[in-house]
Design a protein around this motif. Structure first.
Motif, PDB file in Angstrom:
ATOM      1  N   ARG A 254     -17.151 -20.391 -78.873  1.00  0.00           N
ATOM      2  CA  ARG A 254     -16.553 -21.653 -79.300  1.00  0.00           C
ATOM      3  C   ARG A 254     -16.490 -21.705 -80.817  1.00  0.00           C
ATOM      4  O   ARG A 254     -17.327 -21.125 -81.511  1.00  0.00           O
ATOM      5  N   HIS A 255     -15.502 -22.452 -81.299  1.00  0.00           N
ATOM      6  CA  HIS A 255     -15.367 -22.692 -82.735  1.00  0.00           C
ATOM      7  C   HIS A 255     -15.767 -24.137 -82.998  1.00  0.00           C
ATOM      8  O   HIS A 255     -15.129 -25.072 -82.507  1.00  0.00           O
ATOM      9  N   LEU A 256     -16.854 -24.319 -83.756  1.00  0.00           N
ATOM     10  CA  LEU A 256     -17.381 -25.647 -84.070  1.00  0.00           C
ATOM     11  C   LEU A 256     -17.417 -25.815 -85.586  1.00  0.00           C
ATOM     12  O   LEU A 256     -18.341 -25.342 -86.247  1.00  0.00           O
ATOM     13  N   ARG A 257     -16.388 -26.456 -86.127  1.00  0.00           N
ATOM     14  CA  ARG A 257     -16.301 -26.731 -87.564  1.00  0.00           C
ATOM     15  C   ARG A 257     -16.467 -25.462 -88.389  1.00  0.00           C
ATOM     16  O   ARG A 257     -15.587 -24.633 -88.436  1.00  0.00           O
ATOM     17  N   ASP A 258     -17.639 -25.321 -89.017  1.00  0.00           N
ATOM     18  CA  ASP A 258     -17.842 -24.209 -89.940  1.00  0.00           C
ATOM     19  C   ASP A 258     -18.581 -23.041 -89.321  1.00  0.00           C
ATOM     20  O   ASP A 258     -19.125 -22.195 -90.026  1.00  0.00           O
ATOM     21  N   ARG A 259     -18.634 -22.960 -88.003  1.00  0.00           N
ATOM     22  CA  ARG A 259     -19.339 -21.853 -87.373  1.00  0.00           C
ATOM     23  C   ARG A 259     -18.690 -21.491 -86.037  1.00  0.00           C
ATOM     24  O   ARG A 259     -17.932 -22.276 -85.459  1.00  0.00           O
ATOM     25  N   VAL A 260     -19.006 -20.286 -85.596  1.00  0.00           N
ATOM     26  CA  VAL A 260     -18.591 -19.800 -84.281  1.00  0.00           C
ATOM     27  C   VAL A 260     -19.851 -19.570 -83.458  1.00  0.00           C
ATOM     28  O   VAL A 260     -20.802 -18.950 -83.939  1.00  0.00           O
ATOM     29  N   GLU A 261     -19.854 -20.084 -82.249  1.00  0.00           N
ATOM     30  CA  GLU A 261     -21.023 -19.966 -81.383  1.00  0.00           C
ATOM     31  C   GLU A 261     -20.716 -19.057 -80.199  1.00  0.00           C
ATOM     32  O   GLU A 261     -19.746 -19.258 -79.472  1.00  0.00           O
ATOM     33  N   LEU A 262     -21.575 -18.059 -80.027  1.00  0.00           N
ATOM     34  CA  LEU A 262     -21.544 -17.201 -78.848  1.00  0.00           C
ATOM     35  C   LEU A 262     -22.689 -17.613 -77.932  1.00  0.00           C
ATOM     36  O   LEU A 262     -23.843 -17.692 -78.375  1.00  0.00           O
ATOM     37  N   THR A 263     -22.377 -17.874 -76.668  1.00  0.00           N
ATOM     38  CA  THR A 263     -23.393 -18.293 -75.708  1.00  0.00           C
ATOM     39  C   THR A 263     -23.328 -17.386 -74.490  1.00  0.00           C
ATOM     40  O   THR A 263     -22.252 -17.208 -73.906  1.00  0.00           O
ATOM     41  N   VAL A 264     -24.481 -16.823 -74.122  1.00  0.00           N
ATOM     42  CA  VAL A 264     -24.591 -16.003 -72.912  1.00  0.00           C
ATOM     43  C   VAL A 264     -25.647 -16.651 -72.023  1.00  0.00           C
ATOM     44  O   VAL A 264     -26.817 -16.750 -72.411  1.00  0.00           O
ATOM     45  N   THR A 265     -25.237 -17.101 -70.851  1.00  0.00           N
ATOM     46  CA  THR A 265     -26.117 -17.835 -69.935  1.00  0.00           C
ATOM     47  C   THR A 265     -26.207 -17.095 -68.614  1.00  0.00           C
ATOM     48  O   THR A 265     -25.176 -16.698 -68.047  1.00  0.00           O
ATOM     49  N   ASP A 266     -27.428 -16.897 -68.120  1.00  0.00           N
ATOM     50  CA  ASP A 266     -27.611 -16.246 -66.820  1.00  0.00           C
ATOM     51  C   ASP A 266     -28.431 -17.143 -65.904  1.00  0.00           C
ATOM     52  O   ASP A 266     -29.040 -18.125 -66.346  1.00  0.00           O
ATOM     53  N   ASP A 267     -28.452 -16.804 -64.628  1.00  0.00           N
ATOM     54  CA  ASP A 267     -29.212 -17.579 -63.640  1.00  0.00           C
ATOM     55  C   ASP A 267     -30.423 -16.805 -63.151  1.00  0.00           C
ATOM     56  O   ASP A 267     -30.857 -16.971 -62.009  1.00  0.00           O
ATOM     57  N   GLY A 268     -30.978 -15.948 -64.002  1.00  0.00           N
ATOM     58  CA  GLY A 268     -32.128 -15.144 -63.617  1.00  0.00           C
ATOM     59  C   GLY A 268     -33.430 -15.920 -63.660  1.00  0.00           C
ATOM     60  O   GLY A 268     -33.458 -17.157 -63.689  1.00  0.00           O
ATOM     61  N   HIS A 269     -34.533 -15.167 -63.696  1.00  0.00           N
ATOM     62  CA  HIS A 269     -35.853 -15.809 -63.648  1.00  0.00           C
ATOM     63  C   HIS A 269     -36.371 -16.208 -65.019  1.00  0.00           C
ATOM     64  O   HIS A 269     -37.519 -16.659 -65.142  1.00  0.00           O
ATOM     65  N   GLY A 270     -35.577 -16.032 -66.067  1.00  0.00           N
ATOM     66  CA  GLY A 270     -35.985 -16.501 -67.382  1.00  0.00           C
ATOM     67  C   GLY A 270     -36.887 -15.514 -68.092  1.00  0.00           C
ATOM     68  O   GLY A 270     -37.276 -14.469 -67.551  1.00  0.00           O
ATOM     69  N   ILE A 271     -37.221 -15.875 -69.322  1.00  0.00           N
ATOM     70  CA  ILE A 271     -38.099 -15.040 -70.154  1.00  0.00           C
ATOM     71  C   ILE A 271     -39.532 -15.510 -69.955  1.00  0.00           C
ATOM     72  O   ILE A 271     -39.889 -16.636 -70.302  1.00  0.00           O
ATOM     73  N   THR A 272     -40.367 -14.659 -69.375  1.00  0.00           N
ATOM     74  CA  THR A 272     -41.753 -15.023 -69.092  1.00  0.00           C
ATOM     75  C   THR A 272     -42.737 -14.338 -70.018  1.00  0.00           C
ATOM     76  O   THR A 272     -43.893 -14.715 -70.075  1.00  0.00           O
ATOM     77  N   ALA A 273     -42.289 -13.326 -70.749  1.00  0.00           N
ATOM     78  CA  ALA A 273     -43.212 -12.601 -71.630  1.00  0.00           C
ATOM     79  C   ALA A 273     -43.626 -13.477 -72.797  1.00  0.00           C
ATOM     80  O   ALA A 273     -42.806 -14.194 -73.368  1.00  0.00           O
ATOM     81  N   PRO A 274     -44.931 -13.474 -73.163  1.00  0.00           N
ATOM     82  CA  PRO A 274     -45.368 -14.293 -74.287  1.00  0.00           C
ATOM     83  C   PRO A 274     -44.843 -13.818 -75.633  1.00  0.00           C
ATOM     84  O   PRO A 274     -44.766 -14.594 -76.572  1.00  0.00           O
ATOM     85  N   ARG A 275     -44.477 -12.534 -75.726  1.00  0.00           N
ATOM     86  CA  ARG A 275     -43.983 -11.994 -76.990  1.00  0.00           C
ATOM     87  C   ARG A 275     -42.564 -11.477 -76.786  1.00  0.00           C
ATOM     88  O   ARG A 275     -42.226 -10.929 -75.750  1.00  0.00           O
ATOM     89  N   GLU A 276     -41.748 -11.638 -77.810  1.00  0.00           N
ATOM     90  CA  GLU A 276     -40.376 -11.167 -77.734  1.00  0.00           C
ATOM     91  C   GLU A 276     -40.335  -9.657 -77.892  1.00  0.00           C
ATOM     92  O   GLU A 276     -41.054  -9.085 -78.702  1.00  0.00           O
ATOM     93  N   GLY A 277     -39.465  -9.038 -77.107  1.00  0.00           N
ATOM     94  CA  GLY A 277     -39.343  -7.599 -77.161  1.00  0.00           C
ATOM     95  C   GLY A 277     -38.476  -7.145 -78.315  1.00  0.00           C
ATOM     96  O   GLY A 277     -37.946  -7.938 -79.105  1.00  0.00           O
ATOM     97  N   ALA A 278     -38.295  -5.818 -78.379  1.00  0.00           N
ATOM     98  CA  ALA A 278     -37.525  -5.245 -79.476  1.00  0.00           C
ATOM     99  C   ALA A 278     -36.071  -5.671 -79.415  1.00  0.00           C
ATOM    100  O   ALA A 278     -35.418  -5.823 -80.461  1.00  0.00           O
TER     101      ALA A 278
END
Length: 317
Positions: A254-278
């Motif tokens: 989407r184009h929102l004023r002064d920025r472009v937003e990319l959104t990727v949405t899934d219906d999986g089980h979500g992020i459960t790890a306490p730390r972000e991976g590489a």
């Protein structure tokens, strides 16, 4: 006022108040000490300790906030600063720490830029070699197998045709790897066409249902921004297929004023790890490279939504 004199002043206030109470209060101490007098003295001591602790907590609160920020600061989430109030040693320490964070964030962005640019150059080189050397060699083998199958007797022809099919599948896999390493459609046709090609290839090889929603007229972006948007979409789709156990994925730009937003949405089980991976940290580094921001949030009951906000920067004529 320095930290030493501030603590000295706080203790002086407490001790001075206690001395004034002893001087003007109608209380005396007998020998031996009467129980009532002992209770009053102990109570006065407790009041002094509590008051001293409260005043010290108030005076050292900026250092506590500084310690907590130092323990939790993340250079991939820039802008974390402490407010500087007043003067003295504590304020100077906070100002120095804020300046250090600013310098480290700038150095991190510059270092990440060098690493990512070198990475893209290496990907481009490998993709070119795969296309020119391996791809052409496999094409020649495929043509040779075809000529051999046309001339071979019937019992051998079936085996040669089977080898021809295996070679064709391997050639298709090499071409797919070349597109993943360096998407030529991104350079030739732009971001939207590259994302369409990426999602179609992703749906074909993973079996996931992919929906797309792109604004009709997106602003012109510089090549670095388009490449970052493409790579973040690529990594998000890969995470959805490998780790999220998703069935459906939606990709939107989407184009929102002064920025472009990319959104990727899934219906999986979500992020459960306490730390972000590489992978996620790599996406954050790419976002910082173009002055953007990356947000990861729950989507629906169990899914995940990854949003990259990239500032609009017109292409140079």
């Amino acid at each position: 006022m320095s930290l030493f004199w501030r603590i000295f002043a706080l203790n002086a206030v407490v001790l001075g108040s206690a001395t004034a109470l002893l001087l003007w209060a109608p209380v005396t101490v007998s020998v031996p000490v009467v129980l009532t007098e002992a209770v009053i003295l102990v109570g006065g001591l407790v009041v002094m300790l509590v008051a001293n602790a409260a005043l010290l907590r108030l005076g050292l609160a900026p250092l506590d906030r500084l310690t907590k920020l130092m323990a939790t600061v993340d250079l991939l989430r820039p802008g974390q600063r402490l407010p500087v109030q007043g003067g003295g040693e504590v304020a100077e320490v906070i100002r120095t720490f804020n300046a250090m964070l600013e310098r480290l964030e700038q150095e991190r962005v510059a270092g990440s830029a060098r690493v990512l640019l070198a990475q893209e150059a290496e990907r481009r080189r490998i993709a070119q070699e795969l296309h020119d050397e391996v791809g052409q060699s496999m094409t020649a083998i495929l043509l040779g197998l075809k000529r051999g199958a046309d001339r071979a007797p019937k019992p051998l022809r079936a085996e040669l045709q089977e080898m021809q099919e295996i070679t064709r599948e391997s050639l298709d896999e090499v071409r797919r790897l070349v597109r993943r390493l360096r998407p030529g459609v991104l350079d030739d046709l732009g971001l939207v066409s590259a994302l369409i090609s990426l999602t179609e290839d992703f749906a074909t090889h993973t079996g996931l249902q992919v929906t797309r929603r792109f604004d009709a007229e997106l602003p012109a972006l510089d090549p670095e921004t388009e490449l970052v948007l493409y790579r973040v979409a690529q990594e998000s789709l890969t995470n959805a297929a490998r780790h999220a156990d998703a069935h459906r994925v939606a990709v939107a730009v989407r184009h929102l004023r002064d920025r472009v937003e990319l959104t990727v949405t899934d219906d999986g089980h979500g992020i459960t790890a306490p730390r972000e991976g590489a992978g996620i940290r790599g996406m954050r580094e790419r976002a910082l490279l173009i002055g953007g921001s990356l947000e990861i949030a729950p989507a629906g009951p169990t899914g995940t939504r990854i949003t990259l906000a990239a500032p609009v920067s017109r292409k140079q004529p």
